[in-house]
Scaffold this motif. Structure first.
Motif, PDB file in Angstrom:
ATOM      1  N   GLY B  44      37.137  32.186  62.304  1.00 16.76           N
ATOM      2  CA  GLY B  44      38.358  32.405  61.526  1.00 16.76           C
ATOM      3  C   GLY B  44      39.640  32.477  62.319  1.00 16.76           C
ATOM      4  N   ARG B  45      39.521  32.426  63.644  1.00 16.67           N
ATOM      5  CA  ARG B  45      40.712  32.559  64.491  1.00 16.67           C
ATOM      6  C   ARG B  45      41.013  31.271  65.226  1.00 16.67           C
ATOM      7  NH1 ARG B  45      43.113  37.896  65.285  1.00 16.67           N
ATOM      8  NH2 ARG B  45      41.465  39.331  64.737  1.00 16.67           N
ATOM      9  N   ILE B  46      42.270  31.088  65.518  1.00 18.89           N
ATOM     10  CA  ILE B  46      42.647  29.993  66.391  1.00 18.89           C
ATOM     11  C   ILE B  46      42.323  30.388  67.836  1.00 18.89           C
ATOM     12  CG2 ILE B  46      44.565  28.611  67.246  1.00 18.89           C
ATOM     13  CD1 ILE B  46      45.818  29.217  64.369  1.00 18.89           C
ATOM     14  N   ILE B  47      41.645  29.484  68.524  1.00 18.38           N
ATOM     15  CA  ILE B  47      41.165  29.761  69.883  1.00 18.38           C
ATOM     16  C   ILE B  47      42.079  29.138  70.927  1.00 18.38           C
ATOM     17  CG2 ILE B  47      39.271  29.260  71.479  1.00 18.38           C
ATOM     18  CD1 ILE B  47      38.559  31.393  69.419  1.00 18.38           C
ATOM     19  N   GLY B  48      42.522  27.903  70.658  1.00 18.03           N
ATOM     20  CA  GLY B  48      43.388  27.261  71.639  1.00 18.03           C
ATOM     21  C   GLY B  48      43.690  25.828  71.273  1.00 18.03           C
ATOM     22  N   PHE B  49      44.604  25.248  72.030  1.00 19.03           N
ATOM     23  CA  PHE B  49      44.960  23.840  71.877  1.00 19.03           C
ATOM     24  C   PHE B  49      44.277  23.049  72.990  1.00 19.03           C
ATOM     25  CE2 PHE B  49      49.375  25.501  70.479  1.00 19.03           C
ATOM     26  CZ  PHE B  49      48.934  25.680  69.170  1.00 19.03           C
ATOM     27  N   GLY B  50      43.872  21.831  72.686  1.00 18.62           N
ATOM     28  CA  GLY B  50      43.363  20.971  73.753  1.00 18.62           C
ATOM     29  C   GLY B  50      42.066  20.296  73.382  1.00 18.62           C
ATOM     30  N   ASP B  51      41.424  19.733  74.378  1.00 17.32           N
ATOM     31  CA  ASP B  51      40.160  19.032  74.145  1.00 17.32           C
ATOM     32  C   ASP B  51      39.025  20.026  74.207  1.00 17.32           C
ATOM     33  OD1 ASP B  51      41.240  16.503  73.817  1.00 17.32           O
ATOM     34  OD2 ASP B  51      41.448  16.265  75.990  1.00 17.32           O
ATOM     35  N   TYR B  52      38.465  20.327  73.074  1.00 21.15           N
ATOM     36  CA  TYR B  52      37.360  21.276  73.023  1.00 21.15           C
ATOM     37  C   TYR B  52      36.149  20.609  72.399  1.00 21.15           C
ATOM     38  CZ  TYR B  52      40.117  25.371  74.360  1.00 21.15           C
ATOM     39  OH  TYR B  52      40.857  26.283  75.060  1.00 21.15           O
ATOM     40  N   LYS B  53      34.996  21.056  72.824  1.00 16.90           N
ATOM     41  CA  LYS B  53      33.768  20.698  72.111  1.00 16.90           C
ATOM     42  C   LYS B  53      33.637  21.642  70.913  1.00 16.90           C
ATOM     43  CE  LYS B  53      31.119  18.306  75.520  1.00 16.90           C
ATOM     44  NZ  LYS B  53      31.089  18.842  76.913  1.00 16.90           N
ATOM     45  N   ALA B  54      33.151  21.103  69.812  1.00  7.59           N
ATOM     46  CA  ALA B  54      33.019  21.941  68.624  1.00  7.59           C
ATOM     47  C   ALA B  54      31.810  21.519  67.820  1.00  7.59           C
ATOM     48  CB  ALA B  54      34.269  21.839  67.763  1.00  7.59           C
ATOM     49  N   LYS B  55      31.260  22.456  67.059  1.00 11.22           N
ATOM     50  CA  LYS B  55      30.102  22.149  66.211  1.00 11.22           C
ATOM     51  C   LYS B  55      30.509  21.217  65.083  1.00 11.22           C
ATOM     52  CE  LYS B  55      28.273  26.614  67.504  1.00 11.22           C
ATOM     53  NZ  LYS B  55      28.492  28.034  67.196  1.00 11.22           N
ATOM     54  N   HIS B 309      58.939  40.129  60.058  1.00  8.39           N
ATOM     55  CA  HIS B 309      59.748  41.171  59.424  1.00  8.39           C
ATOM     56  C   HIS B 309      58.861  42.257  58.821  1.00  8.39           C
ATOM     57  CE1 HIS B 309      63.190  43.091  57.654  1.00  8.39           C
ATOM     58  NE2 HIS B 309      62.495  43.206  56.539  1.00  8.39           N
ATOM     59  N   TYR B 310      57.757  41.845  58.224  1.00  6.64           N
ATOM     60  CA  TYR B 310      56.886  42.827  57.563  1.00  6.64           C
ATOM     61  C   TYR B 310      55.717  43.272  58.443  1.00  6.64           C
ATOM     62  CZ  TYR B 310      59.676  42.114  53.441  1.00  6.64           C
ATOM     63  OH  TYR B 310      60.739  42.075  52.570  1.00  6.64           O
ATOM     64  N   GLY B 311      55.712  42.817  59.695  1.00  2.00           N
ATOM     65  CA  GLY B 311      54.655  43.260  60.611  1.00  2.00           C
ATOM     66  C   GLY B 311      53.263  42.821  60.185  1.00  2.00           C
ATOM     67  N   LEU B 312      53.134  41.603  59.662  1.00  2.00           N
ATOM     68  CA  LEU B 312      51.830  41.092  59.227  1.00  2.00           C
ATOM     69  C   LEU B 312      51.125  40.517  60.447  1.00  2.00           C
ATOM     70  CD1 LEU B 312      53.096  39.193  56.039  1.00  2.00           C
ATOM     71  CD2 LEU B 312      52.795  41.657  56.397  1.00  2.00           C
ATOM     72  N   ARG B 313      50.097  41.201  60.859  1.00  2.00           N
ATOM     73  CA  ARG B 313      49.455  40.866  62.136  1.00  2.00           C
ATOM     74  C   ARG B 313      48.725  39.537  62.113  1.00  2.00           C
ATOM     75  NH1 ARG B 313      46.629  46.053  64.952  1.00  2.00           N
ATOM     76  NH2 ARG B 313      48.162  46.135  66.617  1.00  2.00           N
ATOM     77  N   ASN B 314      48.921  38.758  63.165  1.00  2.00           N
ATOM     78  CA  ASN B 314      48.163  37.522  63.365  1.00  2.00           C
ATOM     79  C   ASN B 314      48.330  36.533  62.226  1.00  2.00           C
ATOM     80  OD1 ASN B 314      47.128  38.637  65.769  1.00  2.00           O
ATOM     81  ND2 ASN B 314      45.529  39.681  64.622  1.00  2.00           N
ATOM     82  N   LEU B 315      49.450  36.603  61.552  1.00  2.00           N
ATOM     83  CA  LEU B 315      49.756  35.669  60.476  1.00  2.00           C
ATOM     84  C   LEU B 315      51.075  34.971  60.772  1.00  2.00           C
ATOM     85  CD1 LEU B 315      48.899  37.745  57.290  1.00  2.00           C
ATOM     86  CD2 LEU B 315      47.688  35.729  58.116  1.00  2.00           C
ATOM     87  N   GLY B 316      51.203  33.738  60.271  1.00  2.00           N
ATOM     88  CA  GLY B 316      52.506  33.083  60.286  1.00  2.00           C
ATOM     89  C   GLY B 316      52.718  32.064  61.393  1.00  2.00           C
ATOM     90  N   ALA B 317      51.709  31.791  62.191  1.00  2.00           N
ATOM     91  CA  ALA B 317      51.893  30.793  63.247  1.00  2.00           C
ATOM     92  C   ALA B 317      50.546  30.184  63.618  1.00  2.00           C
ATOM     93  CB  ALA B 317      52.532  31.427  64.484  1.00  2.00           C
ATOM     94  N   ILE B 318      50.622  29.045  64.271  1.00  2.00           N
ATOM     95  CA  ILE B 318      49.408  28.404  64.787  1.00  2.00           C
ATOM     96  C   ILE B 318      49.429  28.573  66.297  1.00  2.00           C
ATOM     97  CG2 ILE B 318      48.162  26.220  65.012  1.00  2.00           C
ATOM     98  CD1 ILE B 318      49.289  25.377  62.331  1.00  2.00           C
ATOM     99  N   ALA B 319      48.607  29.490  66.787  1.00  2.00           N
ATOM    100  CA  ALA B 319      48.527  29.781  68.219  1.00  2.00           C
ATOM    101  C   ALA B 319      47.298  30.671  68.418  1.00  2.00           C
ATOM    102  CB  ALA B 319      49.790  30.493  68.697  1.00  2.00           C
ATOM    103  N   PRO B 320      46.798  30.738  69.654  1.00  2.00           N
ATOM    104  CA  PRO B 320      45.627  31.590  69.883  1.00  2.00           C
ATOM    105  C   PRO B 320      45.865  33.008  69.380  1.00  2.00           C
ATOM    106  CG  PRO B 320      46.098  30.290  71.841  1.00  2.00           C
ATOM    107  CD  PRO B 320      47.219  30.051  70.882  1.00  2.00           C
ATOM    108  N   ARG B 321      44.822  33.628  68.876  1.00  2.00           N
ATOM    109  CA  ARG B 321      44.756  34.975  68.292  1.00  2.00           C
ATOM    110  C   ARG B 321      45.197  35.016  66.842  1.00  2.00           C
ATOM    111  NH1 ARG B 321      49.393  38.126  67.441  1.00  2.00           N
ATOM    112  NH2 ARG B 321      51.184  37.526  68.639  1.00  2.00           N
ATOM    113  N   TYR B 322      45.989  34.052  66.372  1.00  2.00           N
ATOM    114  CA  TYR B 322      46.387  34.015  64.958  1.00  2.00           C
ATOM    115  C   TYR B 322      45.194  33.585  64.115  1.00  2.00           C
ATOM    116  CZ  TYR B 322      51.282  34.657  66.139  1.00  2.00           C
ATOM    117  OH  TYR B 322      52.465  35.182  66.596  1.00  2.00           O
ATOM    118  N   TRP B 323      45.186  34.038  62.856  1.00  2.00           N
ATOM    119  CA  TRP B 323      44.181  33.573  61.913  1.00  2.00           C
ATOM    120  C   TRP B 323      44.335  32.070  61.699  1.00  2.00           C
ATOM    121  CZ3 TRP B 323      40.376  36.659  61.393  1.00  2.00           C
ATOM    122  CH2 TRP B 323      40.551  38.043  61.349  1.00  2.00           C
ATOM    123  N   ALA B 324      43.198  31.433  61.473  1.00  2.00           N
ATOM    124  CA  ALA B 324      43.219  29.981  61.224  1.00  2.00           C
ATOM    125  C   ALA B 324      43.561  29.744  59.758  1.00  2.00           C
ATOM    126  CB  ALA B 324      41.870  29.374  61.593  1.00  2.00           C
TER     127      ALA B 324
END
Lengths: 570, 570
Positions: B44-55, B309-324
């Motif tokens: 459920g989380r974004i892990i990173g950008f780049g060439d990754y192996k994935a299921k 503004h509302y302190g919504l954690r890990n929401l609102g962007a595409i980057a590691p640690r943010y929710w996917a």
């Protein structure tokens, strides 16, 4: 409640404000524009914009009014000044707040060091916010005065002046998932505070992991593509311009209005003389504008962006409820700060510091606990075996490894001024372990005497380099006598010295005296043959074991590439 | 810890990720740019950008990938849908999170209402964050189901899904310094959470005071200069575009890259049909781009700015640690959301909702406690004295005061369809006080029958307008039988109805049925002679005592300008 109700009455215009700043061109970092208005202030707070009656009117006659400037990452110990004297240096430059990482105090004094910093930074015309040092000690290859774990950080994280967890310098530890490091990050996460990074050159997948672990900023990017990658990954970028680390010219092209909210200015380390002469964050603003940044963006980066990232309440903007902390200046291009107000009080004008510093807080305990004997300095030769010599790279904190033939007298290796190969000694000073590291260094070019310092990153043991053992011993004794400091000795006589009795890192003297003594130390080193720009700063980085290539700590010579001890002989 | 360590290993590329979104054009709201990359996701989380192996690899073939959209201020009750059915309406439009103010639930059910909202909004493909209603009851001029003080808010503020204190609608109370209101603000300040404002038309010194008191946002600006003034004062500006309040066209000119960080999108109130048909925050993005806003700025306003503004954690962007949580679309100009992912799971595609809603939570207690008799509806004439009539202003929530001659039969004043003067009745429904307010209204143009609703801002008592007492009574009885709802009655027979058993505000039926029944209600009203666009919404605002000019509550006719009761007769 009563106080707030009184202020609301003033805001409504029912009672007069204490102060009115009339005819201001407000640099509004919130609406991203400059607008003309009057700013009412009462009890240190901004009350509102508009026509207000006030007990005192300050007519700005169309001058600019911007929020005071904020440094997003600074090691105050690098100035060798106490907080009040640091304020004396930077307030005339418009600094209103600093986020500091008391990494050096903590390495010497542990939590007591952080408590001293909290105490000694109150009631000044600069607000200090403190990040909890996350790398104490920096490595196991040197003996520091303390060890801080996540549990220690937990004890202090809730304090309202603690802004978060300081730079996670053990970045491989973080991206490899070391529990000790993730625990420290967790302390910051739980408290919903900032978590600073430090990842020079880290890119790609390991950087992804570093960001994923929860690190939210970085101030180590030296080139634009590295900074861009970090910004994309959600790291707040601190654009650094210190005494030696000067990254603005490379990084300014990255910044635009669309991403500036994720940028701050920082100085990291800056010497007292540079702060006074060149400036502080005002220098960053000036230079960024000169490099093409829009003045509004530069002033946002210098104020509100940092306040928000570090959660600094009521700082960083000119608007009701914010503190009346601002700077007055006349030209957006030149950005030369003419007046500085703190909580509505004039604290600097035309470069003069006008604030009265509060009563001095007691100095922390003595930190000079040495155990050594003259014999510890002796290095017995191994036949004619060549030795490894730390080679200074001017203006860098990295070193190289040189190989030199030893100068042997009566079976012992001595300093060899002919080949610029000086003996270097590190004496552990925190807990009288008796650890003494001895090695050789090239690059100081001293012809006689010795120079020594108790500022010696990151464990801050006693470090001395010299042309002969007698002067080296004399320097050590003098440093002990001063309870820490920096010293230049020739033929058993002190040529110049600066006592640093505050943790062996910081002077307790006023700014002008400190600057004078630093100049005298540098002049002494020059007269002894040294041509380095900042010989004592260079000396202080020769113990820094995490930075390549060859270093000396109290535990001996360190192969700082493979992070392990190494022998003197090739 | 273990989980994080596993994710770090994936980020380092040592084990495969669950998912890889390949060939994405990432709208990076942090670096303020669009860049091509692959995005690895795990658990459920974004892990990173780049060439990754994935299921599993999802090839986006160059489509845009942006963070899911966030509504900064919404009253979910306005959709008359339960949270899962609301999700069904908005998720296909790319909504990933909403900041809601359950003002209506709280007015009916108090803290129990907020608890119900917390419970019923879990485990959905939209994250709900809740602001604690600050104006319950809205005024003392109507009888609500609850009263919330600062002490009540304190009980709930610490919950991690509580984002702060909701809109302080009693804005005069705030700027005048009423302790009750300042106490509520203090609850938000102490918790370091958001404090929302609501100050339509407020300007100048009183606005300064409102901002000074600690209010940090506003969503009521309808014209650009009002919004600019608020923005300058440090208020986060919610650019509102709801079903009736449509401010984007006026406010977009205010916004630029230098100040966009202080702006969010919001809908405030939006009907189910409009959410489905026109869209939600995606509509705000589309319209803003059409109005000339840069797409990057529009998408920042729709995501990260609100999350911050509302302190919504890990929401609102595409980057590691943010929710996917992201949306896929093909054109920046059209911005038509094709796919929606929540925690890496596809939850909507081509307008279809693909998520499975969780088990329904128990409905809150019954809220229909009426005490009335047929005789309560009678209005005895005062000779030929003229009466005050509430005059509807189409598509506005303000009303005017009309003066009309009464239609008298056997000494009682009746509805007068010839002059479009209908009897209107408000029956208190929360605590069986027996309060019944009776008045007259002009603008519905009903020729026969009656329409009624238990949605009636802000106390949500039973409100009915009709051409005769028998149908009015029939409507009240039917609303009672349904445990709340909306109904159209002619000659004692129900023509159309929508049961709203959830607090008398919200249906427990699926989205399509609710939409069908709303259409049927509107059609019935039309067939009865009404030409208003949204007759039941108009009816629901006729009790809103804080809004001028003449209103009716269970306590009788209200002079909503002077905020006091008033008599029927001139």
């Amino acid at each position: 409640m009563r106080q707030l109700q009184q202020k609301l009455a003033i805001a409504r215009g029912e009672s007069p404000a204490e102060l009115l700043f009339k005819n201001a061109r407000v640099v509004n970092v919130l609406s991203g524009e400059i607008h003309d208005t009057n700013v009412a202030v009462d009890d240190g707070r901004i009350i509102g914009f508009g026509d207000y009656k006030a007990k005192r009117v300050i007519n700005l006659r169309g001058a600019y009014l911007a929020p005071s400037l904020i440094d997003g990452h600074f090691h105050v110990e690098s100035s060798m000044l106490t907080a009040p004297e640091f304020a004396r240096a930077v307030v005339p430059h418009g600094t209103g707040a600093v986020v500091i990482d008391p990494h050096e105090y903590a390495n010497v004094l542990g939590l007591d060091g952080i408590r001293y910093v909290l105490e000694s930074t109150r009631n000044l015309p600069v607000d200090f916010f403190i990040m909890l040092p996350s790398c104490v000690p920096a490595t196991p290859l040197e003996t520091a005065g303390a060890r801080l774990t996540a549990d220690d950080l937990k004890l202090m994280i809730a304090d309202e002046r603690i802004a978060g967890v300081a730079e996670l310098m053990n970045f491989p530890g973080v991206y490899l998932g070391a529990k000790s490091e993730l625990d420290k990050i967790e302390v910051g996460k739980r408290a919903r505070k900032a978590i600073d990074g430090h990842a020079p050159g880290l890119r790609g997948k390991n950087l992804n992991a570093y960001a994923l672990a929860g690190v939210r900023s970085d101030h180590e990017s030296v080139e634009v593509e590295e900074a861009r990658e970090k910004l994309r990954l959600g790291m707040h970028i601190l654009l650094r311009e210190g005494s030696t680390e000067r990254n603005l010219a490379h990084l300014v092209p990255l910044v635009n209005a669309h991403n500036a909210a994720n940028c701050s200015f920082a100085t990291d380390d800056k010497l007292a003389g540079d702060l006074v002469g060149e400036g502080h964050i005002d220098h960053c603003v000036r230079k960024s504008i000169k490099l093409g940044m829009s003045p509004i963006t530069a002033l946002q980066i210098a104020s509100i962006n940092t306040a928000r990232h570090y959660g600094l309440r009521n700082l960083g903007a000119i608007a009701p409820r914010y503190w009346a902390d601002f700077v007055v200046f006349d030209s957006l291009k030149k950005f030369s700060v003419r007046q500085v107000y703190k909580r509505g009080r004039l604290v600097a004008e035309d470069g003069d510091y006008l604030a009265r510093n509060p009563a001095r807080v007691p100095l922390p305990r003595s930190t000079m606990n040495l155990r050594y004997a003259a014999g510890d300095l002796a290095v017995r030769a191994h036949g004619r075996k060549k030795i490894k010599v730390i080679e200074i790279v001017p203006e860098q904190i990295v070193t190289r490894t040189a190989i030199a033939p030893p100068k042997i007298v009566a079976g012992e290796i001595l300093s060899d001024t002919g080949r610029d190969t000086l003996k270097m000694v590190v004496v552990e000073r925190h807990r009288a372990t008796g650890n003494v590291g001895v090695g050789f260094v090239r690059g100081f070019k001293l012809r006689h005497g010795a120079i020594g310092s108790t500022v010696a990153h990151d464990a801050h043991n006693v470090v001395v380099a010299g042309t002969n053992d007698a002067d080296i011993l004399c320097a050590i004794r003098e440093l002990e006598r001063m309870q820490g400091g920096q010293v230049a000795v020739v033929n058993g006589r002190v040529k110049a010295e600066l006592a640093l009795p505050v943790a062996g890192l910081v002077s307790d003297r006023p700014l002008p005296e400190v600057m004078k003594r630093i100049d005298a130390l540098n002049a002494a080193a020059r007269s002894m043959g040294c041509d380095l720009a900042a010989p004592f700063m260079t000396l202080s980085f020769l113990c820094l074991s995490p930075i390549p290539e060859l270093k000396l700590t109290d535990q001996g010579l360190i192969d700082a590439v493979n992070l392990k001890r190494t022998g003197l002989f090739v």
